[in-house]
Design a protein around this motif. Structure first.
Motif, PDB file in Angstrom:
ATOM      1  N   VAL A   5     -34.843  39.073 -42.687  1.00 26.67           N
ATOM      2  CA  VAL A   5     -34.569  39.434 -44.076  1.00 26.67           C
ATOM      3  C   VAL A   5     -33.943  38.290 -44.867  1.00 26.67           C
ATOM      4  CG1 VAL A   5     -33.234  40.986 -45.563  1.00 26.67           C
ATOM      5  CG2 VAL A   5     -34.498  41.908 -43.628  1.00 26.67           C
ATOM      6  N   PRO A   6     -32.883  37.629 -44.391  1.00 23.05           N
ATOM      7  CA  PRO A   6     -32.305  36.534 -45.190  1.00 23.05           C
ATOM      8  C   PRO A   6     -33.293  35.397 -45.429  1.00 23.05           C
ATOM      9  CG  PRO A   6     -30.793  37.173 -43.453  1.00 23.05           C
ATOM     10  CD  PRO A   6     -32.088  37.878 -43.187  1.00 23.05           C
ATOM     11  N   ARG A   7     -34.092  35.087 -44.432  1.00 24.82           N
ATOM     12  CA  ARG A   7     -35.077  34.011 -44.605  1.00 24.82           C
ATOM     13  C   ARG A   7     -36.119  34.382 -45.656  1.00 24.82           C
ATOM     14  NH1 ARG A   7     -33.342  33.906 -39.440  1.00 24.82           N
ATOM     15  NH2 ARG A   7     -33.008  31.870 -38.476  1.00 24.82           N
ATOM     16  N   GLY A  40     -26.480  33.422 -49.941  1.00 27.61           N
ATOM     17  CA  GLY A  40     -27.610  33.531 -49.015  1.00 27.61           C
ATOM     18  C   GLY A  40     -27.273  33.004 -47.637  1.00 27.61           C
ATOM     19  N   LEU A  41     -26.563  31.887 -47.593  1.00 31.71           N
ATOM     20  CA  LEU A  41     -26.152  31.348 -46.295  1.00 31.71           C
ATOM     21  C   LEU A  41     -25.164  32.282 -45.602  1.00 31.71           C
ATOM     22  CD1 LEU A  41     -25.761  27.572 -47.174  1.00 31.71           C
ATOM     23  CD2 LEU A  41     -27.577  28.651 -45.831  1.00 31.71           C
ATOM     24  N   GLY A  42     -24.298  32.910 -46.375  1.00 29.71           N
ATOM     25  CA  GLY A  42     -23.367  33.877 -45.794  1.00 29.71           C
ATOM     26  C   GLY A  42     -24.103  35.081 -45.219  1.00 29.71           C
ATOM     27  N   LEU A  43     -25.120  35.555 -45.939  1.00 28.47           N
ATOM     28  CA  LEU A  43     -25.925  36.666 -45.444  1.00 28.47           C
ATOM     29  C   LEU A  43     -26.660  36.271 -44.171  1.00 28.47           C
ATOM     30  CD1 LEU A  43     -27.085  39.507 -45.867  1.00 28.47           C
ATOM     31  CD2 LEU A  43     -28.854  38.476 -47.293  1.00 28.47           C
ATOM     32  N   LEU A  44     -27.199  35.062 -44.149  1.00 30.60           N
ATOM     33  CA  LEU A  44     -27.874  34.570 -42.948  1.00 30.60           C
ATOM     34  C   LEU A  44     -26.897  34.489 -41.780  1.00 30.60           C
ATOM     35  CD1 LEU A  44     -30.311  33.336 -41.509  1.00 30.60           C
ATOM     36  CD2 LEU A  44     -29.587  31.125 -42.397  1.00 30.60           C
ATOM     37  N   SER A  45     -25.711  33.970 -42.020  1.00 29.58           N
ATOM     38  CA  SER A  45     -24.709  33.849 -40.966  1.00 29.58           C
ATOM     39  C   SER A  45     -24.303  35.218 -40.433  1.00 29.58           C
ATOM     40  CB  SER A  45     -23.484  33.108 -41.504  1.00 29.58           C
ATOM     41  OG  SER A  45     -22.480  33.048 -40.528  1.00 29.58           O
TER      42      SER A  45
END
Length: 56
Positions: A5-7, A40-45
């Protein structure tokens, strides 16, 4: 599924920016863009922490 999802969201944002010529032109727009990237990076992490990739 949630792993991707984040990607997908980041890819969609990149395509939107490139397709609609939404490049930031003012300092406020640059700051907003950076906040979106950091979010977005926080969601990916968080996603990678909650759903670690499979170990091979």
């Amino acid at each position: 599924m949630l792993y991707w999802v984040p990607r997908l969201v980041v890819s969609a944002l990149v395509l939107l920016v490139l397709g609609m010529d939404l490049f930031p032109r003012t300092p406020e727009e640059v700051a907003c863009t950076l906040l979106i990237i950091v979010g977005g990076l926080g969601l990916l992490s968080a996603t990678l922490h909650l759903f670690p990739s499979e170990q091979h």
